[in-house]
Design a protein around this motif. Structure first.
Motif, PDB file in Angstrom:
ATOM      1  N   PHE A  48      92.540  -1.136  66.103  1.00  0.00           N
ATOM      2  CA  PHE A  48      93.850  -0.563  66.405  1.00  0.00           C
ATOM      3  C   PHE A  48      94.905  -1.028  65.408  1.00  0.00           C
ATOM      4  CE2 PHE A  48      91.481  -0.834  70.382  1.00  0.00           C
ATOM      5  CZ  PHE A  48      91.531   0.485  70.791  1.00  0.00           C
ATOM      6  N   GLY A  49      95.932  -0.205  65.236  1.00  0.00           N
ATOM      7  CA  GLY A  49      97.014  -0.578  64.338  1.00  0.00           C
ATOM      8  C   GLY A  49      97.794   0.626  63.868  1.00  0.00           C
ATOM      9  N   ALA A  50      98.767   0.368  62.982  1.00  0.00           N
ATOM     10  CA  ALA A  50      99.705   1.395  62.544  1.00  0.00           C
ATOM     11  C   ALA A  50      99.038   2.520  61.767  1.00  0.00           C
ATOM     12  CB  ALA A  50     100.804   0.753  61.696  1.00  0.00           C
ATOM     13  N   PRO A 110     101.223   4.095  74.651  1.00  0.00           N
ATOM     14  CA  PRO A 110     101.059   2.719  74.181  1.00  0.00           C
ATOM     15  C   PRO A 110     101.870   2.481  72.913  1.00  0.00           C
ATOM     16  CG  PRO A 110      98.930   3.713  74.701  1.00  0.00           C
ATOM     17  CD  PRO A 110      99.943   4.812  74.722  1.00  0.00           C
ATOM     18  N   VAL A 111     102.403   1.270  72.774  1.00  0.00           N
ATOM     19  CA  VAL A 111     103.154   0.907  71.585  1.00  0.00           C
ATOM     20  C   VAL A 111     102.186   0.513  70.483  1.00  0.00           C
ATOM     21  CG1 VAL A 111     104.857  -0.673  70.614  1.00  0.00           C
ATOM     22  CG2 VAL A 111     105.123   0.154  72.967  1.00  0.00           C
ATOM     23  N   VAL A 112     102.232   1.235  69.372  1.00  0.00           N
ATOM     24  CA  VAL A 112     101.342   0.953  68.251  1.00  0.00           C
ATOM     25  C   VAL A 112     102.020  -0.047  67.320  1.00  0.00           C
ATOM     26  CG1 VAL A 112     100.098   1.910  66.284  1.00  0.00           C
ATOM     27  CG2 VAL A 112     100.286   3.227  68.414  1.00  0.00           C
ATOM     28  N   ASN A 113     101.371  -1.187  67.127  1.00  0.00           N
ATOM     29  CA  ASN A 113     101.879  -2.235  66.250  1.00  0.00           C
ATOM     30  C   ASN A 113     101.146  -2.211  64.915  1.00  0.00           C
ATOM     31  OD1 ASN A 113     103.417  -3.258  68.558  1.00  0.00           O
ATOM     32  ND2 ASN A 113     101.434  -3.966  69.317  1.00  0.00           N
ATOM     33  N   ASP A 114     101.442  -3.144  64.052  1.00  0.00           N
ATOM     34  CA  ASP A 114     100.820  -3.180  62.729  1.00  0.00           C
ATOM     35  C   ASP A 114      99.305  -3.254  62.815  1.00  0.00           C
ATOM     36  OD1 ASP A 114     100.567  -3.348  59.932  1.00  0.00           O
ATOM     37  OD2 ASP A 114     100.603  -5.532  59.998  1.00  0.00           O
TER      38      ASP A 114
END
Length: 259
Positions: A47-49, A70-74
């Motif tokens: 998972f990631g940006a 869901p909040v997508v982070n780096d």
């Protein structure tokens, strides 16, 4: 035609589209398939940006379903139980290995790495629901595993629950392997970061309850609060050996700079 290129940043093989990528260390954004070091996975995602939370990197397998936002982070995605989570689309069986990398992100709540808690049991009985999940303690970072089973032909449901206890641990980002095998009558929980393991047998004549799809970051019902960051997940429809789990973990450990 696809060709295989080594992702020198992750240490794993990712099937690229065949473009000349040059000196690019992370080609996950271009990935159309994913070759884990151990064959047979039905679901995997980093998972990631640069990736969709719905992506399934196992070639030929359907994507997951994203519930909520869901909040997508780096390099992760923040999941909240019953609000924003991932339905992998993978049905639970009696033989599975689920490997996840995550950490709690809420102020006080634990983090559910995977679950089908609350979904209807599918392999017998009537009216029974699953109690299966693996979660990580917000206070200590330590994992616990819960699996439902029956000793009386699905008339009643019992729970096999245990954890890896080592007191408070400042390492909150944990790689967890949940393993269960009806045929071998055994279950196993591993903390791959801290190199700790706990094994428990399925009681004699016990039958593991099988239920709905494996969810990441949520139960099916609002049983407990959960919020956390998920970095990686992989699902196998069989019980992997410790050596196979270690092989899967090696490139993930390198990619995320873990112990």
């Amino acid at each position: 035609m696809h060709r295989l290129l080594p992702d020198i940043y992750a240490g794993v093989n990712i099937m690229s589209t065949g473009f000349l990528l040059g000196n690019i260390s992370d080609i996950s954004a271009f990935a159309t398939g994913f070759l884990l070091p151990v064959d047979g996975a039905v679901y995997a995602n980093i998972f990631g940006a640069d990736s969709s939370p719905a992506r399934n990197l196992i070639n030929g397998r359907p994507d997951a379903t994203v519930i909520g936002s869901p909040v997508v982070n780096d390099r992760s995605v923040t999941l909240t139980s019953m609000e924003s989570y991932i339905d992998t689309g993978v049905k639970q069986t009696g033989e599975m290995t689920i490997i996840t990398l995550g950490k709690p992100a809420g102020a006080t709540s634990n983090f559910i790495h995977w679950s089908n808690y609350g979904s209807p049991v599918t392999n017998g009985g009537s009216g029974l629901t699953s109690t299966d999940f693996a979660q990580q303690s917000n206070a200590t970072g330590n994992p616990t595993l819960s699996l439902g089973y029956t000793l009386d032909n699905f008339a009643t449901r019992l729970s096999l629950s245990y954890g890896i206890t080592a007191g408070a641990d400042t390492v909150k980002r944990r790689a967890i392997a949940s393993v269960f095998s009806q045929s071998a009558m055994t279950t196993r929980l591993r903390d791959l970061v801290n190199k700790k393991s706990q094994q428990n047998a399925i009681p004699a004549n016990g039958v593991l309850l099988q239920a709905g799809n494996i969810l990441l970051g949520s139960h099916y019902t609002a049983a407990t609060a959960s919020k956390g960051d998920m970095y990686f997940a992989a699902i196998y429809p069989r019980a992997l050996t410790d050596a196979e789990i270690d092989a899967v973990y090696v490139p993930i450990k390198a990619f995320f700079g873990l112990q």
